[in-house]
Design a protein around this motif. Structure first.
Motif, PDB file in Angstrom:
ATOM      1  N   GLY A 220      -3.465   4.220  -9.036  1.00  0.00           N
ATOM      2  CA  GLY A 220      -2.182   3.715  -8.555  1.00  0.00           C
ATOM      3  C   GLY A 220      -2.268   2.244  -8.178  1.00  0.00           C
ATOM      4  N   PHE A 221      -3.386   1.833  -7.566  1.00  0.00           N
ATOM      5  CA  PHE A 221      -3.594   0.418  -7.246  1.00  0.00           C
ATOM      6  C   PHE A 221      -3.584  -0.409  -8.523  1.00  0.00           C
ATOM      7  CE2 PHE A 221      -6.501  -3.193  -6.965  1.00  0.00           C
ATOM      8  CZ  PHE A 221      -5.946  -3.904  -5.913  1.00  0.00           C
ATOM      9  N   TYR A 222      -4.328   0.046  -9.543  1.00  0.00           N
ATOM     10  CA  TYR A 222      -4.376  -0.688 -10.810  1.00  0.00           C
ATOM     11  C   TYR A 222      -2.975  -0.822 -11.411  1.00  0.00           C
ATOM     12  CZ  TYR A 222      -9.503  -0.107 -10.986  1.00  0.00           C
ATOM     13  OH  TYR A 222     -10.845  -0.147 -10.731  1.00  0.00           O
ATOM     14  N   LYS A 223      -2.209   0.248 -11.358  1.00  0.00           N
ATOM     15  CA  LYS A 223      -0.848   0.213 -11.910  1.00  0.00           C
ATOM     16  C   LYS A 223       0.020  -0.779 -11.132  1.00  0.00           C
ATOM     17  CE  LYS A 223       2.904   3.310 -13.212  1.00  0.00           C
ATOM     18  NZ  LYS A 223       3.393   4.690 -13.202  1.00  0.00           N
ATOM     19  N   GLU A 224      -0.083  -0.743  -9.813  1.00  0.00           N
ATOM     20  CA  GLU A 224       0.700  -1.642  -8.953  1.00  0.00           C
ATOM     21  C   GLU A 224       0.294  -3.100  -9.170  1.00  0.00           C
ATOM     22  OE1 GLU A 224       3.418  -2.634  -5.722  1.00  0.00           O
ATOM     23  OE2 GLU A 224       3.271  -0.991  -7.148  1.00  0.00           O
ATOM     24  N   ILE A 225      -0.997  -3.353  -9.216  1.00  0.00           N
ATOM     25  CA  ILE A 225      -1.466  -4.729  -9.364  1.00  0.00           C
ATOM     26  C   ILE A 225      -1.125  -5.262 -10.752  1.00  0.00           C
ATOM     27  CG2 ILE A 225      -3.874  -4.530 -10.157  1.00  0.00           C
ATOM     28  CD1 ILE A 225      -2.797  -6.507  -7.099  1.00  0.00           C
ATOM     29  N   SER A 226      -1.153  -4.389 -11.756  1.00  0.00           N
ATOM     30  CA  SER A 226      -0.751  -4.801 -13.109  1.00  0.00           C
ATOM     31  C   SER A 226       0.714  -5.194 -13.129  1.00  0.00           C
ATOM     32  CB  SER A 226      -0.994  -3.673 -14.106  1.00  0.00           C
ATOM     33  OG  SER A 226      -2.370  -3.423 -14.263  1.00  0.00           O
TER      34      SER A 226
ATOM     35  N   ILE B   6       2.474  -6.291 -10.639  1.00  0.00           N
ATOM     36  CA  ILE B   6       2.688  -7.500  -9.842  1.00  0.00           C
ATOM     37  C   ILE B   6       2.089  -8.737 -10.515  1.00  0.00           C
ATOM     38  CG2 ILE B   6       2.097  -8.641  -7.670  1.00  0.00           C
ATOM     39  CD1 ILE B   6       2.109  -5.808  -6.397  1.00  0.00           C
ATOM     40  N   LEU B   7       0.839  -8.650 -10.935  1.00  0.00           N
ATOM     41  CA  LEU B   7       0.122  -9.835 -11.422  1.00  0.00           C
ATOM     42  C   LEU B   7       0.193 -10.033 -12.932  1.00  0.00           C
ATOM     43  CD1 LEU B   7      -3.100  -9.769  -9.216  1.00  0.00           C
ATOM     44  CD2 LEU B   7      -1.010 -11.086  -8.866  1.00  0.00           C
ATOM     45  N   MET B   8       0.449  -8.971 -13.673  1.00  0.00           N
ATOM     46  CA  MET B   8       0.423  -9.067 -15.136  1.00  0.00           C
ATOM     47  C   MET B   8       1.752  -8.645 -15.753  1.00  0.00           C
ATOM     48  SD  MET B   8      -2.616 -10.146 -15.424  1.00  0.00           S
ATOM     49  CE  MET B   8      -2.826 -10.101 -17.185  1.00  0.00           C
ATOM     50  N   LYS B   9       2.854  -8.842 -15.023  1.00  0.00           N
ATOM     51  CA  LYS B   9       4.131  -8.273 -15.444  1.00  0.00           C
ATOM     52  C   LYS B   9       4.600  -8.736 -16.817  1.00  0.00           C
ATOM     53  CE  LYS B   9       6.957 -11.551 -12.858  1.00  0.00           C
ATOM     54  NZ  LYS B   9       7.937 -11.679 -11.817  1.00  0.00           N
ATOM     55  N   ASP B  10       4.239  -9.938 -17.255  1.00  0.00           N
ATOM     56  CA  ASP B  10       4.679 -10.433 -18.555  1.00  0.00           C
ATOM     57  C   ASP B  10       3.563 -10.439 -19.595  1.00  0.00           C
ATOM     58  OD1 ASP B  10       7.266 -10.876 -17.583  1.00  0.00           O
ATOM     59  OD2 ASP B  10       6.695 -12.837 -16.786  1.00  0.00           O
ATOM     60  N   ALA B  11       2.466  -9.789 -19.287  1.00  0.00           N
ATOM     61  CA  ALA B  11       1.318  -9.771 -20.204  1.00  0.00           C
ATOM     62  C   ALA B  11       1.124  -8.374 -20.786  1.00  0.00           C
ATOM     63  CB  ALA B  11       0.060 -10.206 -19.459  1.00  0.00           C
TER      64      ALA B  11
ATOM     65  N   GLY C  20       0.802  -1.223   0.000  1.00  0.00           N
ATOM     66  CA  GLY C  20       0.000   0.000   0.000  1.00  0.00           C
ATOM     67  C   GLY C  20       0.834   1.271   0.000  1.00  0.00           C
ATOM     68  N   GLY C  21       2.118   1.155   0.347  1.00  0.00           N
ATOM     69  CA  GLY C  21       3.010   2.312   0.300  1.00  0.00           C
ATOM     70  C   GLY C  21       3.393   2.715  -1.114  1.00  0.00           C
ATOM     71  N   HIS C  22       3.084   1.860  -2.097  1.00  0.00           N
ATOM     72  CA  HIS C  22       3.447   2.134  -3.485  1.00  0.00           C
ATOM     73  C   HIS C  22       2.377   2.884  -4.257  1.00  0.00           C
ATOM     74  CE1 HIS C  22       6.477  -1.475  -3.567  1.00  0.00           C
ATOM     75  NE2 HIS C  22       6.813  -0.524  -2.725  1.00  0.00           N
ATOM     76  N   PHE C  23       1.215   3.146  -3.638  1.00  0.00           N
ATOM     77  CA  PHE C  23       0.135   3.842  -4.338  1.00  0.00           C
ATOM     78  C   PHE C  23      -0.750   4.563  -3.326  1.00  0.00           C
ATOM     79  CE2 PHE C  23      -1.214  -0.463  -3.461  1.00  0.00           C
ATOM     80  CZ  PHE C  23      -2.469  -0.305  -2.918  1.00  0.00           C
TER      81      PHE C  23
ATOM     82  N   TRP D 290      -1.825  -7.059 -21.309  1.00  0.00           N
ATOM     83  CA  TRP D 290      -3.038  -6.512 -20.722  1.00  0.00           C
ATOM     84  C   TRP D 290      -2.750  -5.923 -19.344  1.00  0.00           C
ATOM     85  CZ3 TRP D 290      -6.569  -8.008 -16.777  1.00  0.00           C
ATOM     86  CH2 TRP D 290      -7.848  -7.479 -16.918  1.00  0.00           C
ATOM     87  N   LYS D 291      -3.324  -4.767 -19.056  1.00  0.00           N
ATOM     88  CA  LYS D 291      -3.174  -4.118 -17.756  1.00  0.00           C
ATOM     89  C   LYS D 291      -4.544  -3.929 -17.117  1.00  0.00           C
ATOM     90  CE  LYS D 291       1.219  -3.635 -18.372  1.00  0.00           C
ATOM     91  NZ  LYS D 291       1.939  -4.842 -18.140  1.00  0.00           N
ATOM     92  N   VAL D 292      -4.570  -3.975 -15.797  1.00  0.00           N
ATOM     93  CA  VAL D 292      -5.810  -3.793 -15.038  1.00  0.00           C
ATOM     94  C   VAL D 292      -6.202  -2.321 -15.061  1.00  0.00           C
ATOM     95  CG1 VAL D 292      -6.886  -4.051 -12.776  1.00  0.00           C
ATOM     96  CG2 VAL D 292      -5.179  -5.712 -13.528  1.00  0.00           C
ATOM     97  N   GLY D 293      -7.484  -2.043 -15.311  1.00  0.00           N
ATOM     98  CA  GLY D 293      -7.942  -0.665 -15.322  1.00  0.00           C
ATOM     99  C   GLY D 293      -9.353  -0.485 -14.796  1.00  0.00           C
ATOM    100  N   THR D 294      -9.975  -1.596 -14.358  1.00  0.00           N
ATOM    101  CA  THR D 294     -11.333  -1.521 -13.816  1.00  0.00           C
ATOM    102  C   THR D 294     -11.478  -2.532 -12.675  1.00  0.00           C
ATOM    103  OG1 THR D 294     -12.230  -3.234 -15.274  1.00  0.00           O
ATOM    104  CG2 THR D 294     -12.312  -0.945 -16.093  1.00  0.00           C
ATOM    105  N   LEU D 295     -12.519  -2.361 -11.881  1.00  0.00           N
ATOM    106  CA  LEU D 295     -12.810  -3.331 -10.822  1.00  0.00           C
ATOM    107  C   LEU D 295     -13.120  -4.705 -11.420  1.00  0.00           C
ATOM    108  CD1 LEU D 295     -15.002  -1.072  -8.499  1.00  0.00           C
ATOM    109  CD2 LEU D 295     -12.662  -1.847  -8.064  1.00  0.00           C
ATOM    110  N   ASP D 296     -13.880  -4.724 -12.515  1.00  0.00           N
ATOM    111  CA  ASP D 296     -14.187  -5.995 -13.176  1.00  0.00           C
ATOM    112  C   ASP D 296     -12.908  -6.650 -13.709  1.00  0.00           C
ATOM    113  OD1 ASP D 296     -16.914  -5.873 -12.685  1.00  0.00           O
ATOM    114  OD2 ASP D 296     -17.375  -4.936 -14.606  1.00  0.00           O
ATOM    115  N   GLY D 297     -12.020  -5.845 -14.266  1.00  0.00           N
ATOM    116  CA  GLY D 297     -10.751  -6.372 -14.769  1.00  0.00           C
ATOM    117  C   GLY D 297      -9.908  -6.963 -13.649  1.00  0.00           C
ATOM    118  N   PHE D 298      -9.910  -6.307 -12.487  1.00  0.00           N
ATOM    119  CA  PHE D 298      -9.188  -6.831 -11.331  1.00  0.00           C
ATOM    120  C   PHE D 298      -9.773  -8.179 -10.928  1.00  0.00           C
ATOM    121  CE2 PHE D 298      -8.805  -6.832  -6.557  1.00  0.00           C
ATOM    122  CZ  PHE D 298      -7.485  -7.244  -6.534  1.00  0.00           C
ATOM    123  N   ASP D 299     -11.093  -8.258 -10.868  1.00  0.00           N
ATOM    124  CA  ASP D 299     -11.759  -9.519 -10.531  1.00  0.00           C
ATOM    125  C   ASP D 299     -11.376 -10.609 -11.538  1.00  0.00           C
ATOM    126  OD1 ASP D 299     -13.599 -11.188  -9.068  1.00  0.00           O
ATOM    127  OD2 ASP D 299     -15.095 -10.810 -10.617  1.00  0.00           O
ATOM    128  N   ASP D 300     -11.372 -10.262 -12.811  1.00  0.00           N
ATOM    129  CA  ASP D 300     -11.059 -11.239 -13.861  1.00  0.00           C
ATOM    130  C   ASP D 300      -9.667 -11.851 -13.695  1.00  0.00           C
ATOM    131  OD1 ASP D 300     -13.530 -10.842 -15.026  1.00  0.00           O
ATOM    132  OD2 ASP D 300     -12.773  -9.544 -16.627  1.00  0.00           O
TER     133      ASP D 300
END
Length: 139
Positions: A25-31, A33-38, A17-20, A40-50
């Motif tokens: 900022g959360f979407y950027k951080e989670i992208s 962490i979780l999508m580093k080699d993809a 949580g210190g990074h955003f 596609w980047k997270v940009g919505t709540l639905d996308g995060f769920d997916d």
């Protein structure tokens, strides 16, 4: 941060949580962490769920993972009532394709102290996935 220790069946993922300090900022951080080699980047709540279903990004489909959310108290404040109110007001201003009546209802509930904050929504999204264990840490 990703840690796959051999003595633990769960893959550990750390959100800091210190990074955003905002939902963007959360979407950027989670992208990162979780999508580093993809692509596609997270940009919505639905996308995060997916992405939490797995199968792309850093973990497999329904793979057992543990998410450790460090500095969660900071995130709870950053993504609290004020940020949530702004989130809903922006959607109302944008209009279509958003369901303005539903969003206004959520905004009214929030103002009455009954609605969920963005932080609570994100936690609920994570906890809705039975293969994911969430641990909130204050440090």
């Amino acid at each position: 941060m990703l840690n796959t220790s051999s003595n633990n069946k769960r893959k550990m993922i750390v959100i800091n949580g210190g990074h955003f300090s905002s939902l963007a900022g959360f979407y950027k951080e989670i992208s990162k962490i979780l999508m580093k080699d993809a692509d596609w980047k997270v940009g919505t709540l639905d996308g995060f769920d997916d992405i939490l279903y797995g199968g792309f990004g850093v973990f497999g489909n329904k793979e057992e993972i543990e998410i450790i959310w460090k500095e969660s108290r900071k995130s709870k404040e950053d993504l609290g009532s004020n940020a949530t109110r702004e989130f809903y007001e922006n959607k109302i201003r944008q209009g279509k394709p958003f369901n303005i009546q539903l969003i206004q209802q959520k905004l009214d509930e929030l103002k009455e102290g009954k609605g969920q904050t963005l932080f609570e929504i994100l936690v609920d999204i994570i906890e809705s996935h039975p293969h994911i264990m969430l641990r909130l840490e204050d440090n």
